[in-house]
Design a protein around this motif. Structure first.
Motif, short mmCIF file in Angstrom:
data_model
loop_
_atom_site.label_atom_id
_atom_site.label_comp_id
_atom_site.label_asym_id
_atom_site.label_seq_id
_atom_site.Cartn_x
_atom_site.Cartn_y
_atom_site.Cartn_z
N GLU A 1 24.15 39.49 32.70
CA GLU A 1 25.48 38.57 32.57
C GLU A 1 26.45 39.27 34.00
O GLU A 1 27.04 40.33 33.45
CB GLU A 1 25.85 38.64 31.36
CG GLU A 1 25.30 37.96 30.23
CD GLU A 1 26.00 37.67 29.14
OE1 GLU A 1 26.98 36.67 29.07
OE2 GLU A 1 25.84 38.24 28.08
N GLN B 1 33.14 33.45 29.90
CA GLN B 1 31.62 33.73 29.83
C GLN B 1 30.82 32.82 28.82
O GLN B 1 29.52 32.88 28.81
CB GLN B 1 30.99 35.20 29.63
CG GLN B 1 31.74 36.24 30.71
CD GLN B 1 31.21 37.61 30.49
OE1 GLN B 1 31.93 38.53 30.65
NE2 GLN B 1 29.88 37.61 30.11
N ASP C 1 24.47 29.96 38.22
CA ASP C 1 25.73 29.94 38.23
C ASP C 1 26.40 29.81 36.61
O ASP C 1 25.92 28.93 36.03
CB ASP C 1 26.30 28.59 38.89
CG ASP C 1 27.87 28.35 38.65
OD1 ASP C 1 28.59 29.30 38.16
OD2 ASP C 1 28.25 27.18 39.04
N GLY C 2 26.90 30.93 36.44
CA GLY C 2 27.30 31.13 34.99
C GLY C 2 28.31 30.45 34.46
O GLY C 2 28.73 30.54 33.23
N MET C 3 29.06 29.74 35.08
CA MET C 3 30.15 29.02 34.88
C MET C 3 29.92 27.44 34.60
O MET C 3 30.67 26.81 34.41
CB MET C 3 31.08 28.99 36.15
CG MET C 3 31.79 30.41 36.17
SD MET C 3 32.19 31.55 34.66
CE MET C 3 33.90 31.11 34.65
N PRO D 1 34.33 27.23 32.60
CA PRO D 1 33.06 26.61 32.06
C PRO D 1 33.55 25.31 30.77
O PRO D 1 32.80 24.36 30.85
CB PRO D 1 32.27 27.57 31.32
CG PRO D 1 33.30 28.74 31.10
CD PRO D 1 34.17 28.68 32.15
N VAL E 1 27.18 31.08 29.37
CA VAL E 1 26.02 31.64 29.53
C VAL E 1 25.25 31.83 28.23
O VAL E 1 24.03 31.24 28.24
CB VAL E 1 26.43 33.15 29.93
CG1 VAL E 1 25.06 34.09 30.08
CG2 VAL E 1 27.16 33.26 31.11
N ASN F 1 29.44 39.66 35.46
CA ASN F 1 30.89 39.33 35.39
C ASN F 1 31.88 39.88 36.47
O ASN F 1 32.91 39.78 36.51
CB ASN F 1 31.27 39.40 34.02
CG ASN F 1 31.55 40.93 33.45
OD1 ASN F 1 31.52 41.91 34.44
ND2 ASN F 1 31.53 40.98 32.06
N LYS G 1 25.51 34.90 37.18
CA LYS G 1 26.83 35.13 37.71
C LYS G 1 28.09 34.35 37.14
O LYS G 1 28.13 32.99 37.17
CB LYS G 1 26.82 34.78 39.20
CG LYS G 1 25.79 35.44 40.24
CD LYS G 1 26.05 35.29 41.52
CE LYS G 1 26.99 36.32 41.95
NZ LYS G 1 27.14 36.26 43.69
N THR G 2 28.91 35.25 36.39
CA THR G 2 29.83 34.66 35.63
C THR G 2 31.29 35.46 35.85
O THR G 2 31.18 35.99 36.91
CB THR G 2 29.31 34.84 34.06
OG1 THR G 2 30.41 34.05 33.36
CG2 THR G 2 29.19 36.07 33.55
N TYR G 3 32.10 35.36 34.85
CA TYR G 3 33.66 36.04 35.41
C TYR G 3 34.10 36.05 33.91
O TYR G 3 34.31 35.27 32.89
CB TYR G 3 34.37 35.24 36.11
CG TYR G 3 35.47 35.90 36.85
CD1 TYR G 3 35.15 36.56 37.64
CD2 TYR G 3 36.83 35.88 36.16
CE1 TYR G 3 36.23 37.42 38.56
CE2 TYR G 3 37.73 36.52 36.73
CZ TYR G 3 37.51 37.32 37.70
OH TYR G 3 38.84 38.10 38.45
#
Length: 332
Positions: free
Chosen positions: A182, A54, A216-218, A276, A57, A184, A246-248
């Protein structure tokens, strides 16, 4: 509104700024990996929620902030601390419960602060930091310091009632607040699709006239673009903004979570296709902003810094018993 705008990386970062952002992201990644090692060795007790995956972000948002802005977040907080330029030694020492930590060994992973760096916690109760963030935004407006309060929460917290009470107050008083979800994609062990009737979290502010964007959090550049929009809106007096990023997370919810509710193939696909840090590394190389040798040297420096933090944490003494009686009362 949804995700808007065209991305031009050079609009947001020059060469030196982008290398700095890459360095910060890599520091967070290596720090968290070391924290996982220390946890496995029994040197970190309690809960430990890692930020691996993450990194774009918090760095994307922090790079758009000003010095007077403030931050409050949830329990997945080590990355936020490092992004605020808190000393890795102090963060790691707090994780191991040592006197050299930011809360002198009493707060652990979820409860450390730095007034100097405008970082007001890690908070263990889901969603409880959002009313605090609204209060910090009120302080910015009251003091007329042109600061913005940035409050982070997870997708699970986005279903908590106190979050919407804070939204109402922030919008009613046009507070300089940016609320960041966040997302994920998983709560403690449940997909957002199973836990939320609507996963379009960027719309959650609409009943209170708070505009939102899905991001797009990546992608560091996408986060930076959205952050500039949200911060400018809040700083100019228009009121709060909401970012659904939107992340992971690559690891489990916490170190005690084996994450069996998702497949290894899913995690590997995210790592291989959307990481990222690798994205920025490739951009730096492709645009001849950095060489392979330079990035390898940078990796060595960061590993050395993280190892130093781990060594400091292990040699720092445990708190004195007298610490039990500090920080429990303000005597006016």
């Amino acid at each position: 509104m949804g995700n808007e705008g065209s991305l031009d990386p050079k609009k947001y970062y020059n060469k030196d700024q982008l290398i700095k952002a890459y360095t910060q992201m890599l520091l967070i990644r290596r720090f968290e990996e070391k924290a996982a090692q220390l946890y496995g060795m029994g040197l970190i007790g309690g809960f430990c929620h890692l930020y691996i995956g993450q990194e774009a972000v918090v760095i994307g948002i922090q790079s758009a902030m000003q010095s007077q802005d403030t931050v409050v977040t949830s329990y997945r907080d080590h990355g936020h601390m490092l992004a605020c330029d808190m000393d890795p030694r102090g963060v790691m020492a707090e994780l191991t419960g040592r006197e050299g930590g930011y809360s002198r060994g009493k707060g652990g992973s979820m409860h450390m602060f730095s007034r100097e760096k405008n970082f007001f916690g890690g908070h263990g109760i889901v969603g409880a930091q959002i009313p605090i963030g609204a209060g910090m935004a009120f302080a910015h407006k009251y003091n007329n310091d042109k600061g913005v309060s940035v409050s982070y929460m997870g997708d699970g917290a986005a279903n908590q009632g106190q979050v919407y009470e804070a939204f109402n107050m922030a919008s009613l008083w046009k507070l300089p607040a940016v609320f960041v979800i966040e997302d994920n994609q998983y709560g403690m062990g449940t997909s957002t699709k199973r836990a939320s009737a609507s996963t379009e979290f960027w719309k959650r502010g609409e009943p209170w006239d708070i505009p939102g964007r899905e991001v797009d959090g990546m992608n560091l550049f996408a986060v930076r673009e959205a952050a500039e929009w949200a911060l400018e809106r809040a700083r100019s007096g228009e009121g709060p903004a909401l970012l659904h990023i939107k992340t992971y997370r690559y690891r489990g919810h916490s170190m005690s979570d084996p994450a069996k509710y998702r497949s290894k193939e899913e995690v590997e696909k995210m790592r291989n296709d959307h990481d990222p840090i690798e994205g920025i590394r490739s951009y730096l190389l492709d645009n001849k902003m950095a060489s392979e040798e330079m990035l390898k040297d940078l990796e060595k420096q960061i590993k050395s810094q993280v190892n130093d933090a781990a060594e400091f944490a292990q040699v720092s003494p445990e708190p004195q018993e007298s610490e039990l009686y500090t920080d429990i009362l303000i005597d006016n």
